[in-house]
Scaffold this motif. Structure first.
Motif, PDB file in Angstrom:
ATOM      1  N   VAL A  49       0.842  -1.201   0.000  1.00 29.39           N
ATOM      2  CA  VAL A  49       0.000   0.000   0.000  1.00 29.39           C
ATOM      3  C   VAL A  49       0.874   1.247   0.000  1.00 29.39           C
ATOM      4  O   VAL A  49       0.604   2.222  -0.719  1.00 29.39           O
ATOM      5  N   ALA A  50       1.944   1.230   0.783  1.00 32.58           N
ATOM      6  CA  ALA A  50       2.843   2.378   0.853  1.00 32.58           C
ATOM      7  C   ALA A  50       3.483   2.663  -0.501  1.00 32.58           C
ATOM      8  O   ALA A  50       3.568   3.826  -0.928  1.00 32.58           O
ATOM      9  N   LEU A  51       3.924   1.604  -1.176  1.00 34.86           N
ATOM     10  CA  LEU A  51       4.540   1.816  -2.485  1.00 34.86           C
ATOM     11  C   LEU A  51       3.517   2.298  -3.512  1.00 34.86           C
ATOM     12  O   LEU A  51       3.848   3.111  -4.388  1.00 34.86           O
ATOM     13  N   THR A  56       1.792   6.755  -6.710  1.00 37.40           N
ATOM     14  CA  THR A  56       0.728   7.665  -7.135  1.00 37.40           C
ATOM     15  C   THR A  56       1.107   9.104  -6.853  1.00 37.40           C
ATOM     16  O   THR A  56       0.874   9.994  -7.687  1.00 37.40           O
ATOM     17  N   GLY A  57       1.699   9.327  -5.691  1.00 37.44           N
ATOM     18  CA  GLY A  57       2.124  10.687  -5.353  1.00 37.44           C
ATOM     19  C   GLY A  57       3.194  11.215  -6.282  1.00 37.44           C
ATOM     20  O   GLY A  57       3.189  12.386  -6.659  1.00 37.44           O
ATOM     21  N   ILE A  58       4.113  10.350  -6.687  1.00 33.78           N
ATOM     22  CA  ILE A  58       5.160  10.767  -7.629  1.00 33.78           C
ATOM     23  C   ILE A  58       4.562  11.031  -9.003  1.00 33.78           C
ATOM     24  O   ILE A  58       4.902  12.021  -9.669  1.00 33.78           O
ATOM     25  N   ALA A  59       3.644  10.154  -9.441  1.00 27.33           N
ATOM     26  CA  ALA A  59       3.037  10.316 -10.762  1.00 27.33           C
ATOM     27  C   ALA A  59       2.196  11.586 -10.832  1.00 27.33           C
ATOM     28  O   ALA A  59       2.172  12.263 -11.868  1.00 27.33           O
ATOM     29  N   ILE A  66       3.102  11.769  -1.473  1.00 27.10           N
ATOM     30  CA  ILE A  66       4.486  11.297  -1.341  1.00 27.10           C
ATOM     31  C   ILE A  66       4.854  11.152   0.129  1.00 27.10           C
ATOM     32  O   ILE A  66       5.421  10.139   0.553  1.00 27.10           O
ATOM     33  N   ALA A  67       4.508  12.162   0.934  1.00 27.59           N
ATOM     34  CA  ALA A  67       4.809  12.109   2.371  1.00 27.59           C
ATOM     35  C   ALA A  67       4.063  10.959   3.041  1.00 27.59           C
ATOM     36  O   ALA A  67       4.632  10.232   3.870  1.00 27.59           O
TER      37      ALA A  67
END
Length: 96
Positions: A49-51, A56-59, A66-67
């Motif tokens: 889930v974290a990855l 998603t945050g990076i994309a 990201i945090a």
């Protein structure tokens, strides 16, 4: 002398059955599995889930995602620690 060795082995076997019955049964059947200290299904799920959140945050270039992904990855890393339960039960240092 042989009797004391047998007694020690039976004590070890009894303690193993108390601490991790699944491992003891599998070992007795000749198909050993990982001991309880090395089974981490919730940690793997949290890491996945974290990855996903981090990716998603990076994309999306969204800092909050990201945090959150990094925090969740840190939590998953903490769950992988085999000595986590021992540290949780130790006495905190006294404030004097």
């Amino acid at each position: 002398m042989a009797g004391s060795g047998d007694k020690q082995l039976s004590e070890i076997e009894a303690r193993l059955h108390r601490e991790d019955p699944r491992f003891a049964r599998a070992l007795g059947a000749g198909r050993p599995c990982h001991p309880r200290e090395y089974r981490h299904p919730r940690a793997w799920l949290l890491l996945a889930v974290a990855l996903a959140v981090l990716g998603t945050g990076i994309a999306l270039a969204h800092g909050l995602l990201i945090a959150a992904g990094l925090v969740l990855a840190g939590m998953a890393g903490e769950l992988f620690d085999p000595q986590r339960a021992a540290r949780r039960h130790c006495n905190p240092p006294s404030r004097s």
